[in-house]
Design a protein around this motif. Structure first.
Motif, mmCIF file in Angstrom:
data_model
loop_
_atom_site.group_PDB
_atom_site.id
_atom_site.type_symbol
_atom_site.label_atom_id
_atom_site.label_comp_id
_atom_site.label_asym_id
_atom_site.label_seq_id
_atom_site.Cartn_x
_atom_site.Cartn_y
_atom_site.Cartn_z
ATOM 1 N N LYS A 4 0.909 -1.328 -0.074
ATOM 2 C CA LYS A 4 -0.024 -0.006 -0.116
ATOM 3 C C LYS A 4 0.730 1.255 0.045
ATOM 4 O O LYS A 4 0.552 2.269 -0.446
ATOM 5 C CB LYS A 4 -1.108 0.023 1.246
ATOM 6 C CG LYS A 4 -1.814 -1.248 1.266
ATOM 7 C CD LYS A 4 -2.648 -1.076 2.453
ATOM 8 C CE LYS A 4 -3.934 -2.152 2.487
ATOM 9 N NZ LYS A 4 -4.851 -2.276 3.795
ATOM 10 N N LEU A 22 4.089 5.163 -10.656
ATOM 11 C CA LEU A 22 3.297 5.018 -9.535
ATOM 12 C C LEU A 22 2.345 6.173 -9.023
ATOM 13 O O LEU A 22 1.588 6.004 -8.255
ATOM 14 C CB LEU A 22 4.181 4.378 -8.519
ATOM 15 C CG LEU A 22 4.602 3.074 -8.839
ATOM 16 C CD1 LEU A 22 5.761 2.756 -7.502
ATOM 17 C CD2 LEU A 22 3.603 1.969 -8.672
ATOM 18 N N GLU A 24 0.007 8.089 -10.230
ATOM 19 C CA GLU A 24 -1.303 8.277 -10.284
ATOM 20 C C GLU A 24 -1.857 7.201 -9.458
ATOM 21 O O GLU A 24 -2.972 7.513 -8.792
ATOM 22 C CB GLU A 24 -1.863 8.241 -11.856
ATOM 23 C CG GLU A 24 -3.326 8.045 -12.065
ATOM 24 C CD GLU A 24 -3.722 8.065 -13.708
ATOM 25 O OE1 GLU A 24 -4.824 7.839 -13.721
ATOM 26 O OE2 GLU A 24 -2.796 8.295 -14.433
ATOM 27 N N LYS A 25 -1.482 5.913 -9.685
ATOM 28 C CA LYS A 25 -2.085 4.782 -8.688
ATOM 29 C C LYS A 25 -2.080 5.099 -7.250
ATOM 30 O O LYS A 25 -2.850 4.742 -6.387
ATOM 31 C CB LYS A 25 -1.508 3.394 -9.115
ATOM 32 C CG LYS A 25 -1.886 2.203 -8.286
ATOM 33 C CD LYS A 25 -1.458 0.969 -9.005
ATOM 34 C CE LYS A 25 -2.393 -0.168 -8.400
ATOM 35 N NZ LYS A 25 -1.816 -1.468 -9.281
ATOM 36 N N LEU A 26 -0.722 5.578 -6.678
ATOM 37 C CA LEU A 26 -0.725 5.574 -5.147
ATOM 38 C C LEU A 26 -0.729 7.098 -4.576
ATOM 39 O O LEU A 26 -1.030 7.146 -3.424
ATOM 40 C CB LEU A 26 0.944 5.178 -4.919
ATOM 41 C CG LEU A 26 1.202 3.869 -5.087
ATOM 42 C CD1 LEU A 26 2.622 3.354 -4.810
ATOM 43 C CD2 LEU A 26 0.492 2.784 -4.451
ATOM 44 N N SER A 166 0.705 -3.477 -11.709
ATOM 45 C CA SER A 166 -0.374 -3.836 -12.621
ATOM 46 C C SER A 166 -1.141 -2.445 -12.910
ATOM 47 O O SER A 166 -1.433 -1.858 -12.088
ATOM 48 C CB SER A 166 -1.324 -4.994 -12.366
ATOM 49 O OG SER A 166 -2.023 -4.768 -11.132
ATOM 50 N N GLY A 167 -1.284 -2.261 -14.363
ATOM 51 C CA GLY A 167 -2.157 -1.099 -14.636
ATOM 52 C C GLY A 167 -1.250 0.314 -14.630
ATOM 53 O O GLY A 167 -2.004 1.263 -14.668
ATOM 54 N N THR A 168 -0.092 0.172 -14.320
ATOM 55 C CA THR A 168 0.592 1.443 -14.142
ATOM 56 C C THR A 168 1.408 2.095 -15.445
ATOM 57 O O THR A 168 1.877 3.021 -15.403
ATOM 58 C CB THR A 168 1.575 1.298 -12.893
ATOM 59 O OG1 THR A 168 2.542 0.204 -13.183
ATOM 60 C CG2 THR A 168 1.106 0.982 -11.328
#
Length: 316
Positions: A4, A22, A24-26, A166-168
């Motif tokens: 996380k 990372l 945008e995702k985190l 994944s998806g990054t």
């Protein structure tokens, strides 16, 4: 196991790839590690990557204590001075990925924090600094290759990293024999980076000059012999060595880029480490010794050590 929070130590050419991938995702769960003036500068100016300014959450090592994943992407020469920061960040369950070139950074870090934290990895990326901007080719970047030191099947930690990425847009690949793959990349770096750095020319040297090609293969042969003494067979070229981004005849690898910019190189990580391992294992490394001292001398030249008295007076 779920990752996380991610801490990034070293926001240079390699680290910026993960900021790009990372952020945008985190969001604020991605922490760039810095303190003092550097922390203030990153917070005020951000980091320019492929034309976009990123403003990541910046934390001190103590503030990042217990991050689920720590990415270490500092220069090899700075690794020793960063070990205290690393130990402050690592918590009981922190996974550590060392993104440095070479074959010994995991052991160096592991001696400080415990090898149980280390997930072995390497990076394949052609990134460079242009002014104050980090630039890389998204489509042709191979990215992160990672795996467990003594386990071929995917572990829970490896799957957690895969889920995170994944998806990054970050390219990655799990390795079944990660130590062998790391040594293949090491052989590639030594044999391809160093001859052109001494000669001062692009990648075409290996195709057009039998002398450059001979030097390249003798350097690689010594890496193979040291690896064999450690029980690692890299005698045949692997897919890892064949994998590369698009290159032109005038491509200049990182060691030559450093000399061009009058920066100190990572020759200690390349031939310096191989020479040390060779002495320990009883394997001669004469080609690497010669090229080590030649590049060290070129660094001294860039530092002005060979300037005449008149030139020194002019600089003063």
């Amino acid at each position: 196991m779920k990752i996380k929070t991610v801490a990034l130590l070293g926001a240079g050419a390699v680290g910026s790839y993960f900021i790009w991938g990372l952020s945008e995702k985190l969001g604020d769960s991605l922490w760039v590690i810095a303190d003092g003036e550097r922390k203030k500068r990153l917070e005020q100016e951000g980091i320019l990557i492929n034309g976009k300014c990123y403003r990541p959450c910046v934390r001190t090592p103590k503030e990042a204590k217990g991050a689920d994943l720590l990415l270490v992407s500092v220069k090899y020469g700075a690794l020793g001075s960063c070990l205290t920061d690393i130990s402050q960040i690592v918590g009981e369950h922190t996974i550590v990925l060392s993104l440095l070139n070479g074959v010994d950074s995991e052991e160096i870090i592991g001696r400080k924090i415990g090898m149980e934290h280390m997930l072995f990895s390497m990076m394949k990326i052609a990134s460079r600094r242009v002014g104050n901007e980090i630039v890389f080719q998204e489509k042709t970047t191979i990215g992160l290759l990672y795996g467990e030191k003594d386990q071929e099947e995917p572990s829970g930690r490896m799957l957690a990293v895969e889920e995170l990425l994944s998806g990054t847009g970050i390219h990655r690949q799990m390795c079944r024999q990660v130590l062998r793959d790391i040594w293949h990349k090491y052989a590639f770096n030594i044999s391809m980076n160093l001859p052109q750095a001494v000669i001062g020319c692009g990648l075409c040297a290996y195709a057009f000059s039998e002398n450059a090609a001979k030097l390249r293969w003798e350097l690689r042969k010594e890496v193979c012999e040291v690896a064999a003494a450690k029980g690692i067979d890299i005698s045949e070229l692997s897919d890892i060595e064949k994998m590369h981004v698009e290159k032109t005849p005038d491509t200049r690898y990182s060691t030559l880029q450093d000399l061009d910019a009058k920066r100190h190189t990572e020759i200690d990580m390349f031939s310096g480490t191989l020479m040390k391992l060779g002495r320990e294992l009883g394997v001669p490394t004469p080609y690497n010794e010669v090229i080590y001292y030649m590049i060290k001398a070129l660094e001294e030249k860039n530092d002005g050590k060979f300037d005449t008295v008149q030139k020194r007076k002019e600089k003063e």
